[in-house]
Structure formats: C-alpha cells, structure tokens
Design an enzyme around this catalytic site. Sequence first.
Site, short mmCIF file in Angstrom:
data_model
loop_
_atom_site.label_atom_id
_atom_site.label_comp_id
_atom_site.label_asym_id
_atom_site.label_seq_id
_atom_site.Cartn_x
_atom_site.Cartn_y
_atom_site.Cartn_z
N GLY A 10 0.85 -1.19 0.00
CA GLY A 10 0.00 0.00 0.00
C GLY A 10 0.88 1.23 0.00
N ILE A 14 -0.35 6.83 3.85
CA ILE A 14 0.38 6.23 4.97
C ILE A 14 1.62 5.50 4.49
CG2 ILE A 14 0.26 4.57 6.86
CD1 ILE A 14 -2.73 5.28 7.11
N GLY A 150 -3.64 6.68 15.72
CA GLY A 150 -2.52 7.23 14.96
C GLY A 150 -1.24 7.30 15.78
N ASP A 217 -15.75 3.86 12.16
CA ASP A 217 -14.30 3.91 12.39
C ASP A 217 -13.99 3.80 13.88
OD1 ASP A 217 -11.45 4.64 11.54
OD2 ASP A 217 -11.91 6.27 12.92
N LYS A 221 -12.01 0.70 16.21
CA LYS A 221 -10.91 0.92 17.15
C LYS A 221 -11.27 0.41 18.55
CE LYS A 221 -9.34 4.80 14.37
NZ LYS A 221 -9.36 6.25 14.16
#
Length: 333
Positions: A10, A14, A150, A217, A221
Amino acid sequence: MKTVKASIIGFGSIGQGVARVLLMKKEDLKKEGIEIKVVAITDSKGAVIDENGLDLEKCLAVKAEKGTIAEKAMTGIDVVNQVEHDLVIEVSPTDVITGGAGLLNMQAAFENGRSVVTSNKGPLTLKFKELNETAEKNGCAFRYEATVGGAMPIINLTKEVMAGNEISSIKGIFNGTCNYILTRMLEEKSTYSEILTEAVDLGIAETDPTYDVEGIDTAGKVVILANAVFGMNKTINDVDRTGITQITYEALEMSAKNGKTIKLIGEVRKDGTLTVSPRLVPIGHPLSVSGTLNVASIQTDLAGEITVTGKGAGSIETASAILSDIISIYKQD
C-alpha cells in the site's frame, strides 16, 4: 547490525509516510542496531521490487510524478508470497466489512514466516484472534499500534508500560473527523451539513464520510482495544453504535451554556460492554479536546486514571507508530 528486509504493501498517504519516516530515521535506526531494506512496494497498479533494497527517495518521486510506482503486474499478496523478506508493513486501505486485501496479505505473511506491522484496522476488527494465533503458530511478530489513535500511544502503553495494572475501562475520542465537525459547529454556529462540507473541502473528511460520522471507524478501534488490551474476542457487530449525524448546533449551544460539550466517545469496559455514542463531556475535562485531536482515558487499579492525547491521523504521525512497532520487534538488546 540486524538487517531487515521489508515490503510496504500500500503506497497511499500512509505508505508514503512510512517511506519518508524510514528515510528520516535511517541513522537513528542504525543506532538501535537496525537497518531496514525495503525490497518491495505495491500500490493499486502493481509493484516495484529490488532485492538489494529500493531507493525510497526515488520511489516517492516516481509516485508523485506518475501516480504509481508499478513496474510489475504484481499484487500485495503476490509480493508477500513470492519475494523473500522478513517484515510486511501492511498499510493498504481498510475494509471493515470483509477485511479486504489486507486480511489476505496478513494471513499470507504469517504462513510464509513473515512478521507484520500494520495500520490497517479492517482485518483486526474481524479476525483478531485468528491472526494472532496464526502469527504465534508461525513464530512471527504482529504489531498494530497504528490501528488506534494514529500517533497516540495506547496499545503498547497499556500492554507494556502499564504492565501490572488491572484496566477496568478505556474511553476516548478516536476519530478526528467527528471531533473536528463537532468543534467547528459550535465555533461557527453552523449546521452539521455546513461543517461537513468544510471538512470535505479541507480533506479532513472523505467525500463519503459515512465510515467516520456514523461511528464505524471509532467502533473498529474500540473492538481492537477490547481484543488487544482485554483479551476479548469481539467484532464490530458487538458494538452499540450511534454516530453524530443527528447532532445540532442548538444541542451544542445548550450544552455549552451548562458548561459541557458533546463528543463522540468510544468505550470498552472490562465487563465486555462496547459503545460508541455522542456524550456530554464537561468543558475543561481531559476528554474535551478540540479539532482533529484524539484522546484516550485509561482507568486502572494502581495508576488511577491515565490520559493520553495526540494526533489520530496524518501520514507521518501514523508512520511514527509503525516505526515504534518495528523498533520494538527488532531492537538489539
């Protein structure tokens, strides 16, 4: 000096952030006894491979100029299966419905004896236990600090730095997009739809913001925290979830007059309760952070309440968590 051959699966925001951080921290890594050689990078169009180590500066320049680094028609799983290397840095797009290519890449990595460091939440929200068992069975490391918050350290903090503490709950703001929207609605006396448009224009929200604003999202998490910290075996379907789309400026204004604000809070409790919902938070409380910041409050028996705050998104910020995991695996004692 430990030489680690790695792939970056990927090469979006990121993945490019990882490449930049590896360049920035090359000498610091050597001081830790680690040399990272990236031997393969994939994006949506294909792969570039050099078993002697790619020139990351060149790869970044090619991606910026051409939109792809592809030189070979190979997918991520092709690279994982066919290219000899030690570490898979899995940063492909997240899919919380099926796990996407990321799930297949991780499974293949472990089956080939390759360790994995990832920021990809999708596979962990669906197959956390299975992935960990496969990694352990094949003698591989599996690290995923970057999947929650993050740059904000939380998984490794609870499992390593706070070892010995019994944790009863973790709650916090785990989505910067929602936090930005709620913050700006009150500041600008604007509607949800107006600030959502602003967030999309600024690149803070996706064109289709459903994943963020409906709390999906954050729920992902919360699931990862439940499984990683509390040893549960939860999936995203176990989360009681409400998003922010029904929050009005009037509700925020009324809350502010009473010394409170509204935040989208995700929480996991030791008893197995997983929730995501808008909640009233006193202004000035540690959970009352503004803008795109993330925050987590960890309730423990020995240390009391520990609160950490940090940037929950951004390519370099997320890459910092990935770098931390890489060092944890390979640092020489």
